[in-house]
Design a protein around this motif. Structure first.
Motif, short mmCIF file in Angstrom:
data_model
loop_
_atom_site.label_atom_id
_atom_site.label_comp_id
_atom_site.label_asym_id
_atom_site.label_seq_id
_atom_site.Cartn_x
_atom_site.Cartn_y
_atom_site.Cartn_z
N ASP A 162 0.60 -1.35 -0.05
CA ASP A 162 -0.49 -0.17 -0.36
C ASP A 162 1.39 1.57 0.01
O ASP A 162 2.20 1.01 0.31
N LEU A 163 0.58 2.00 -0.45
CA LEU A 163 0.73 3.53 0.13
C LEU A 163 0.00 4.30 0.63
O LEU A 163 -1.28 4.84 -0.26
N SER A 164 0.22 5.14 1.68
CA SER A 164 -0.26 6.17 2.15
C SER A 164 0.00 7.34 2.34
O SER A 164 1.35 7.91 1.98
N TYR A 165 -0.83 8.15 2.91
CA TYR A 165 0.30 9.66 3.41
C TYR A 165 -0.14 10.13 4.68
O TYR A 165 -1.54 9.57 4.86
N LYS A 166 0.10 10.47 5.21
CA LYS A 166 -0.20 11.66 6.63
C LYS A 166 0.79 12.87 6.49
O LYS A 166 1.32 13.69 6.13
N ASP A 167 0.35 13.85 8.07
CA ASP A 167 0.64 15.34 7.48
C ASP A 167 1.94 15.52 7.88
O ASP A 167 2.58 14.66 9.01
N ASP A 168 2.84 16.08 7.43
CA ASP A 168 4.03 16.43 7.65
C ASP A 168 3.53 17.51 9.07
O ASP A 168 3.21 17.86 8.81
N PHE A 169 4.50 17.02 10.26
CA PHE A 169 4.28 17.80 11.68
C PHE A 169 5.20 19.07 11.59
O PHE A 169 4.43 19.91 11.96
N PHE A 170 5.96 19.11 9.90
CA PHE A 170 5.90 20.56 10.24
C PHE A 170 5.29 21.34 9.41
O PHE A 170 5.65 22.65 9.93
N SER A 171 4.65 21.16 8.44
CA SER A 171 3.82 21.97 7.13
C SER A 171 2.42 21.26 7.70
O SER A 171 2.73 19.94 6.66
N PRO A 172 1.30 20.81 8.02
CA PRO A 172 0.58 20.03 8.26
C PRO A 172 -0.04 19.98 6.94
O PRO A 172 -1.28 19.70 6.88
N ASP A 173 0.17 21.34 6.29
CA ASP A 173 -0.72 21.37 4.88
C ASP A 173 -1.05 20.77 3.85
O ASP A 173 -0.83 20.45 3.11
N LYS A 174 1.08 19.85 3.83
CA LYS A 174 1.94 19.06 3.10
C LYS A 174 1.39 18.14 3.77
O LYS A 174 1.73 17.42 5.14
N LYS A 175 2.16 16.62 2.82
CA LYS A 175 1.69 15.43 3.30
C LYS A 175 3.29 14.53 3.21
O LYS A 175 3.83 15.20 2.03
N ILE A 176 3.16 13.01 3.56
CA ILE A 176 4.24 13.01 3.62
C ILE A 176 3.84 11.35 3.19
O ILE A 176 3.22 11.16 3.78
N MET A 177 4.03 10.90 1.91
CA MET A 177 3.64 9.70 1.59
C MET A 177 4.95 8.09 2.57
O MET A 177 6.31 8.24 2.89
N THR A 178 3.39 7.33 2.78
CA THR A 178 4.89 6.11 2.68
C THR A 178 4.37 4.63 2.59
O THR A 178 3.34 4.89 2.27
N VAL A 179 5.06 3.89 2.22
CA VAL A 179 5.14 2.75 1.23
C VAL A 179 4.84 1.80 2.54
O VAL A 179 6.05 1.52 3.77
N HIS A 180 4.39 0.43 2.41
CA HIS A 180 4.14 -0.41 3.53
C HIS A 180 4.38 -1.58 2.87
O HIS A 180 4.08 -2.08 1.67
N TYR A 181 5.16 -2.52 3.60
CA TYR A 181 5.71 -3.53 2.72
C TYR A 181 6.33 -4.47 3.93
O TYR A 181 6.81 -4.42 4.67
N GLN A 182 6.43 -6.25 3.89
CA GLN A 182 6.04 -7.42 4.56
C GLN A 182 8.07 -7.79 4.18
O GLN A 182 7.91 -7.86 3.03
N ASP A 183 9.05 -7.01 4.82
CA ASP A 183 9.78 -7.25 4.43
C ASP A 183 10.54 -9.32 4.51
O ASP A 183 10.27 -9.27 5.63
N PRO A 184 10.81 -9.90 3.74
CA PRO A 184 11.16 -11.12 4.14
C PRO A 184 12.38 -11.38 4.75
O PRO A 184 13.23 -10.34 4.47
N LEU A 185 11.89 -12.60 5.25
CA LEU A 185 12.43 -13.33 6.61
C LEU A 185 14.05 -13.67 6.46
O LEU A 185 13.53 -15.18 4.98
N ASN A 186 15.01 -13.67 6.56
CA ASN A 186 16.25 -14.31 6.09
C ASN A 186 17.06 -14.39 4.67
O ASN A 186 17.52 -15.25 4.39
N VAL A 187 16.67 -13.50 4.32
CA VAL A 187 17.07 -12.76 3.15
C VAL A 187 17.31 -11.63 3.05
O VAL A 187 16.25 -10.65 3.66
N ALA A 188 18.71 -10.92 2.37
CA ALA A 188 19.04 -9.62 2.79
C ALA A 188 18.12 -8.47 1.39
O ALA A 188 18.51 -9.05 -0.40
#
Length: 263
Positions: free
Chosen positions: A132-158
């Motif tokens: 997923d790709l989500s967003y949230k308020d920028d703490f320093f500029s609430p009218d601006k957004k920060i994007m967040t990428v969500h994923y499961q990192d595989p175990l025991n694989v670099a």
């Protein structure tokens, strides 16, 4: 897709530079640096015309237009006996017939120009699914957004990750890179933080998420450490995987795209 990052002296223009790298890098001589070949090559997991761009660096005092290098002989070969010849269309841009990079294959780029041969290798990692790709308020500029990428990192694989951020089809200059040294096997919420975020309500945001090999992680990480602060030492070239003193990179990576409209 290219990050459209420029190399060598252009690093001083593209970002406000600082800092260190996890590998040895070469200090730039800003005024009188000799021109060097700049190669930007990719093989992706998509069925597309894989592309290599070749240009030449210019002194810092010159314009930021890197002259295209025409007439090169460019090939990409894999470790399973396949070789692809690239042809020049737009000056300095070389494209293959359509083929799809394969996970686990090692690709070798060979460029011949001006009686010199430049090579680089890159292995396409196994893909990680980005949920997923989500967003949230920028703490320093609430009218601006920060994007967040969500994923499961595989175990025991670099795993190593590189993200390209586009806002209304314009790519952000910030370099976003991550590995799993501290998140192996964990669920990751990775913020694509920019010091000067300009993402706001109504914007269309696209993120290209890439799984990259370790050499490319060092390359992008080096660039990420040189951006946004402006009070560090002399800028330096990132650690290229290209031979014979060429600047730039050759990357075999997987691609997944996530998009959202800010509401």
């Amino acid at each position: 897709m290219f990050g459209k990052l420029k190399y060598h002296l252009l690093l001083a223009v593209m970002v406000l530079l600082t800092a260190t790298s996890c590998q040895r890098v070469i200090d730039l001589k800003l005024d009188n640096a000799e021109p060097q070949l700049v190669i930007e090559g990719i093989v992706t997991s998509q069925l597309i015309n894989q592309t290599v761009k070749i240009s030449q660096s210019v002194p810092f005092s010159n314009s930021n237009v890197f002259p295209a290098v025409s007439g090169a002989i460019v090939t990409i070969a894999d470790n399973h006996g396949n070789t692809y010849s690239l042809t020049e269309g737009i000056p300095g841009t070389y494209s293959s017939a359509k083929f799809q990079g394969r996970v686990g294959y090692t690709y070798t780029l060979t460029v011949q120009t001006n009686s010199k041969v430049y090579t680089a290798t890159s292995t396409m990692p196994f893909p990680v699914r980005f949920d997923d790709l989500s967003y949230k308020d920028d703490f320093f500029s609430p009218d601006k957004k920060i994007m967040t990428v969500h994923y499961q990192d595989p175990l025991n694989v670099a795993n190593n990750y590189h993200f390209l951020l586009f806002v209304n089809s314009v790519q952000a200059k910030t370099v976003f890179v991550n590995d799993d040294n501290f998140s192996n096997g964990k669920y990751v919420d990775f913020d694509l933080y920019q010091n000067k975020s300009d993402i706001k309500v109504g914007d269309n945001v696209l993120v290209e998420a890439q799984c990259i090999d370790r050499n490319m992680f060092f390359y992008w990480f080096s660039l990420s450490q040189q951006q946004d602060n402006g009070n560090g030492p002399t800028p330096s070239n990132p650690p290229s995987n290209l031979s014979n003193g060429a600047l730039g990179y050759f990357s075999a990576h997987t691609v997944q795209r996530l998009a959202v409209t800010i509401k």
